[in-house]
Enzyme design. Structure first.
Site: not given
Ligand SMILES: [Zn+2]
Length: 242
Positions: A133, A60-61, A58, A56, A171, A114
């Site tokens: 996530d 942080d990915h 985001h 996805h 995570h 998410h």
């Protein structure tokens, strides 16, 4: 084992996942949240990265995508539905489409909730599930864009995979997820044991993942929720849990 999988910690509590096909050495990385630790790990694995898989959009990915792509000349693949907000894709994938890492084949599973464009990658031969996530050990992703119905169907699709499937999530949340899960199912002996195990793993500086689908089916209250209403109820309780 046709394919090996390795967690690479990055940022504060993210995991990227490196997949390597044993027969050819072909290597893929899922969700490179930052470049430094991921490039170092890929160098240690043979200095190769053929493919970048994105679950996805985001930050942080995807934060490390451009540097990893530039360094290794990797192709980048992600959800067609999210092509407009992902880094530039070399292949935009629809649910059910195949991805190939050397001789190892994976399939894209639609897992909205998410985010609405979230996807997972399942490699049946290696029993590897890269689920970003959507599903965490003892938890699930926050419903940032989707609703409980979407997440319920996504978790049902993942739960239908074989029990031996390795749940490679985005995570390290297991210990805090365990504290909440125990408020939902305090009498679940498998969960009590898993919570103790996760605590010991973290105290010893170990990763708590990958876990297995069998383990999640026995212990994860979100996977175990019997209907959408129940999932909505515990998701909302978790959002307010401290
Ligand atoms: Zn996310």
């Amino acid at each position: 084992m046709p394919v090996s999988v390795q967690a690479i910690p990055c940022l504060s509590d993210n995991y990227a996942w490196a997949l390597q096909d044993a027969a050819t050495g072909t290597t893929a990385i899922c969700d490179p949240g930052e470049a430094g630790p991921i490039i170092a790990a890929l160098e240690a694995m043979g200095g190769r990265c053929d493919l970048i898989l994105l679950t996805h959009h985001h930050g942080d990915h995807v934060g490390g995508v451009e540097e990893v792509r530039a360094r290794f000349g990797a192709r980048v693949v992600g959800a067609k539905a999210d092509a407009h907000r992902l880094p530039r894709l070399d292949a935009a994938l629809a649910p059910g489409e195949k991805v190939v890492v050397g001789a190892t084949e994976g399939v894209v599973i639609d897992t909205p909730g998410h985010t609405v464009g979230h996807i997972a990658f399942h490699f049946p031969e290696g029993h590897v599930l890269l689920c970003g996530d959507t599903l965490f050990s003892l938890g699930c992703g926050r419903l940032i864009e989707g609703d409980a119905g979407m997440m319920f169907r996504s978790l049902a699709a993942l739960s239908a995979l074989p029990d031996a499937t390795l749940v490679c999530c985005g995570h390290e949340y297991t210990e805090s997820n365990a504290r909440f899960a125990l408020t939902v199912e305090p009498e679940n002996a498998a969960l009590v044991a898993r919570a103790a195990e996760a605590k010991a793993q973290r105290a010893a500086g170990k990763f708590t993942v990958p876990t297995t689908m069998a383990e999640e089916k026995a212990t994860n209250p979100f996977v175990r929720a019997k209907d959408v209403a129940r999932l909505a109820e515990i998701r909302s309780a978790k959002d307010n849990f401290r």
